[in-house]
Design an enzyme around this catalytic site. Sequence first.
Site, PDB file in Angstrom:
ATOM      1  N   ASP A 161      36.910   3.537  84.394  1.00  0.00           N
ATOM      2  CA  ASP A 161      37.965   4.501  84.091  1.00  0.00           C
ATOM      3  C   ASP A 161      39.136   4.347  85.045  1.00  0.00           C
ATOM      4  OD1 ASP A 161      36.086   5.289  85.962  1.00  0.00           O
ATOM      5  OD2 ASP A 161      36.139   7.414  85.439  1.00  0.00           O
ATOM      6  N   ASP A 190      41.630  -4.293  74.994  1.00  0.00           N
ATOM      7  CA  ASP A 190      42.489  -3.619  74.025  1.00  0.00           C
ATOM      8  C   ASP A 190      43.647  -2.929  74.743  1.00  0.00           C
ATOM      9  OD1 ASP A 190      41.182  -4.478  71.815  1.00  0.00           O
ATOM     10  OD2 ASP A 190      40.607  -2.510  71.070  1.00  0.00           O
ATOM     11  N   LYS A 228      30.504   0.975  86.122  1.00  0.00           N
ATOM     12  CA  LYS A 228      30.466   2.438  86.155  1.00  0.00           C
ATOM     13  C   LYS A 228      29.198   2.835  86.891  1.00  0.00           C
ATOM     14  CE  LYS A 228      32.117   6.511  85.005  1.00  0.00           C
ATOM     15  NZ  LYS A 228      33.223   7.091  85.786  1.00  0.00           N
ATOM     16  N   ASP A 265      35.527  -5.366  76.406  1.00  0.00           N
ATOM     17  CA  ASP A 265      36.076  -5.173  75.066  1.00  0.00           C
ATOM     18  C   ASP A 265      37.136  -4.069  75.078  1.00  0.00           C
ATOM     19  OD1 ASP A 265      36.454  -5.310  72.345  1.00  0.00           O
ATOM     20  OD2 ASP A 265      34.441  -4.654  71.806  1.00  0.00           O
ATOM     21  N   TYR A 297      26.099  -5.272  74.118  1.00  0.00           N
ATOM     22  CA  TYR A 297      26.104  -5.805  72.754  1.00  0.00           C
ATOM     23  C   TYR A 297      24.931  -6.747  72.506  1.00  0.00           C
ATOM     24  CZ  TYR A 297      30.955  -4.077  72.459  1.00  0.00           C
ATOM     25  OH  TYR A 297      32.092  -3.292  72.453  1.00  0.00           O
TER      26      TYR A 297
END
Length: 347
Positions: A218, A246, A185, A242, A135
């Site tokens: 993941d 959630d 990742k 982020d 970001y």
Amino acid sequence: MKSYSIALIPGDGIGRDVTSAAWTVLEMAAQHSGFCLTATEFPWSCRFLKETGRMMPEDGIETLRGFDAILLGAVGWPAEVPDSVSLHGLLLPIRKAFVQYANIRPHRLLPGVTGPLRAEGFDILCIRENTEGEYSGAGGRVHQGTLDEVAVETSIFTRAGVERILRFGFEQARTRRGKLASVTKSNAQKYSMVFWDEITRKLAADYPDVEVTSYHVDALAARMIMAPESLDVVVASNLFGDILTDIGAAIQGGLGYAASANINPDRSAPSMFEPVHGSAPDIAHLGIANPIATIWSGAMMLDDLGEKAAAERVMKALEATTARGVGTIPGKDKTDAITAAVVAALN
């Protein structure tokens, strides 16, 4: 009497309702604990943008710099202002200008709240890098509107930025159950995420008392659903953090319980506290917004200010409220009724 100056930014939609509710609770907690909270409210929001052309005034950052903390409601009005405009016009500039590099989000079930999982005994603290990474805002578009259009978004990871968020995570793990999950990742992103993994391994030598495990994002997402009780502190980049938080909000019963803190750890500027949920303009006029996430964020603010007894008092009041079934079913209880119940529990 000790006094703290707080900048209130209610924002848009339900932000005004939940911020007002949280402030009522926080003022009561301060009164019980022998200190004072003084609020200065700012109308900065999408509506402010429509009226002035800016999400906040040009001197907004300097205006906020003198406060002890910032309490934010919710920002967004997608029907009128693109989220990319509102986010980059208010929230992200504050985070970056005040070096609020640690975004902290607690995920656990409050008493009486039923989550979607069979698991109940989880207590996860997600720590998201908050000022760089995916970001960073570096990139651009060329040949817009043509068949040759190109969009480039560049993630920026600095050694200083990655090391400081990982150290923050290690320190948090030391105060909890001594387990740290570092999320990348690196099998697919062979530069930035391998870099993150290398720094994790290097810093682990400084924290032999913390059990460190590196996960691909993941796999960690699956673990949060299948075995959330196995996790303690989770540290991730801006984007991965982020998304994972959630999931954390979902397993703790929904966004109505998802609190967050944007922390400047060296206290060179104010930190900012906010619920994770959006402005929900579709229910803004109904008076049914759940203020618990904002009240919980307020408790995190009190804790960061050093008023730990007051913070604990607020959290116990929240737990007593939900244990009675108040605020545990979306839309069942009015905002004012939930607030009154928390205030009664404080007393």
